[in-house]
Design a protein around this motif. Structure first.
Motif, mmCIF file in Angstrom:
data_model
loop_
_atom_site.group_PDB
_atom_site.id
_atom_site.type_symbol
_atom_site.label_atom_id
_atom_site.label_comp_id
_atom_site.label_asym_id
_atom_site.label_seq_id
_atom_site.Cartn_x
_atom_site.Cartn_y
_atom_site.Cartn_z
ATOM 1 N N UNK A 61 35.910 47.534 37.992
ATOM 2 C CA UNK A 61 36.697 47.329 36.860
ATOM 3 C C UNK A 61 37.961 46.338 37.344
ATOM 4 N N UNK A 62 38.309 46.808 38.223
ATOM 5 C CA UNK A 62 39.482 46.051 38.918
ATOM 6 C C UNK A 62 39.194 44.627 39.162
ATOM 7 N N UNK A 63 38.140 44.302 39.732
ATOM 8 C CA UNK A 63 37.730 43.069 40.163
ATOM 9 C C UNK A 63 36.917 42.366 39.372
ATOM 10 N N UNK A 64 36.650 42.841 37.913
ATOM 11 C CA UNK A 64 36.164 42.098 36.804
ATOM 12 C C UNK A 64 37.288 41.380 36.277
ATOM 13 N N UNK A 65 38.492 41.560 36.781
ATOM 14 C CA UNK A 65 39.841 40.917 36.097
ATOM 15 C C UNK A 65 39.574 39.403 36.759
ATOM 16 N N UNK A 66 39.661 38.338 35.718
ATOM 17 C CA UNK A 66 39.450 36.926 36.133
ATOM 18 C C UNK A 66 40.568 36.483 37.195
ATOM 19 N N UNK A 67 41.798 37.051 36.658
ATOM 20 C CA UNK A 67 42.928 36.650 37.514
ATOM 21 C C UNK A 67 43.347 37.102 38.936
ATOM 22 N N UNK A 68 42.012 38.213 39.473
ATOM 23 C CA UNK A 68 42.039 38.664 40.765
ATOM 24 C C UNK A 68 41.593 37.718 41.682
ATOM 25 N N UNK A 69 42.146 37.074 42.559
ATOM 26 C CA UNK A 69 41.627 36.062 43.646
ATOM 27 C C UNK A 69 41.377 36.766 44.874
ATOM 28 N N UNK A 70 41.148 35.630 46.087
ATOM 29 C CA UNK A 70 40.697 36.388 47.398
ATOM 30 C C UNK A 70 41.872 37.001 47.937
ATOM 31 N N UNK A 71 41.715 38.337 48.552
ATOM 32 C CA UNK A 71 42.703 39.310 48.950
ATOM 33 C C UNK A 71 43.392 38.654 50.450
#
Length: 317
Positions: A61-71
């Motif tokens: 669910x967290x990484x389905x966010x479009x604005x989450x990029x490379x860590x």
């Protein structure tokens, strides 16, 4: 933009968060562990099982966010406190995931305590993160702790924590849940107990008794039972429980100020999300900083911020 992952698998909640440092923004997901009706919590084996089931859902669910990029880096809450012997098996779920993920992605990986995560989440949500650079007094009041803490800057730990006072028996969250179950509420009982207390038409005067800065909360359970047996209303009984905890925290605050001076005050942990308790504390200490409700209960936001602070510290060396 640098982004930092935090995972916290406490005895009550599965949590995952990303801190987007350039925007000073947290994106988080969390889910309570299921507890059977009438029960006062979970065995560690059950908590580990439920974290194992829930953590993949939180990550997806967290990484389905479009604005989450490379860590840039990741961190896990690996223990309840940063003290020798502090251990709970449930934290192995989050730590194991972050170790594996960081190895695959070749990311710097850090561990901290659940307690540090709570304090950093409180500082973030109160817009007081600058306090990590100076001494302050923090409270962590939850089902597992009722701690008054001296927090000081530390290069390795970010926060060096020394205990000023604690509960000698029952913790604040335990008192809330035991009285809540006594009143027929479902675990965790905090929100419903607060709603009951808001309807109270009578409040008893309470004077907390400390022993070298330490409180005792087991008396509130016995007193509330006696009140109900004598025909007191559930609303007034709920108010007494919360007033009792407020009195203890305020007395511990006074003790800490007398011992260490008028340092900044920070209040964290699930019990500190109770607005009735918060109002009583703020009436005495208007400058006190509190975590916003979504950052008071167990969460991974502070753990993600810890990853950012550790990475930034190492980058500056």
């Amino acid at each position: 933009m640098p982004e930092f992952l935090g995972i916290d698998t406490s005895n009550y909640t599965t949590s995952a968060a990303v801190y987007i440092s350039d925007e000073n923004r947290i994106v988080q997901r969390k889910k309570l562990l299921p507890v059977k009706s009438g029960a006062l919590g979970l065995r560690q084996s059950d908590a580990v099982f439920h974290h194992t089931k829930q953590l993949p859902d939180m990550i997806e669910s967290l990484f389905s966010e479009e604005n989450i990029g490379p860590l840039t880096a990741a961190a896990a809450s690996a223990r309840p406190r940063n003290t020798e012997g502090s251990y709970m098996p449930c934290f192995l779920c989050g730590e194991g995931f972050v170790r594996s993920f960081s190895a695959i992605e070749k990311l710097p990986m850090y561990t901290t305590s659940h307690q540090v995560g709570h304090i950093l989440a409180a500082l973030y949500s109160a817009d007081r993160l600058e306090l990590v650079k100076e001494p302050f007094i923090a409270f962590h009041v939850s089902g597992g702790t009722t701690d008054c803490l001296l927090c000081e800057p530390d290069r390795e730990l970010i926060l060096k924590i020394s205990t000023i006072g604690t509960s000698l028996d029952l913790n604040g969250g335990q008192a809330v849940d035991r009285v809540g179950l006594m009143l027929g509420l479902d675990f965790p009982c905090g929100i419903e107990l607060e709603k009951l207390a808001e309807k109270a038409d009578s409040h008893k005067k309470i004077k907390a008794v400390l022993k070298d800065g330490n409180c005792c909360l087991s008396g509130v359970e016995n007193k509330c039972k006696a009140m109900l047996d004598n025909g007191e209303s559930p609303e007034n009984t709920a108010a007494y429980c919360l007033d009792y905890i407020s009195a203890a925290v305020i007395s511990m605050t006074e003790y800490a100020i007398e011992k260490h001076g008028r340092l900044p005050l920070v209040y964290a942990g699930g019990v500190m999300s109770d607005m009735l308790i918060r109002k009583q504390i703020i009436s005495r200490y208007r400058e006190a900083a509190f975590a916003q409700p979504q950052f008071s209960c167990d969460n991974a936001a502070g753990t993600a911020i810890f990853a950012y602070l550790k990475w930034s510290e190492e980058k500056c060396r």
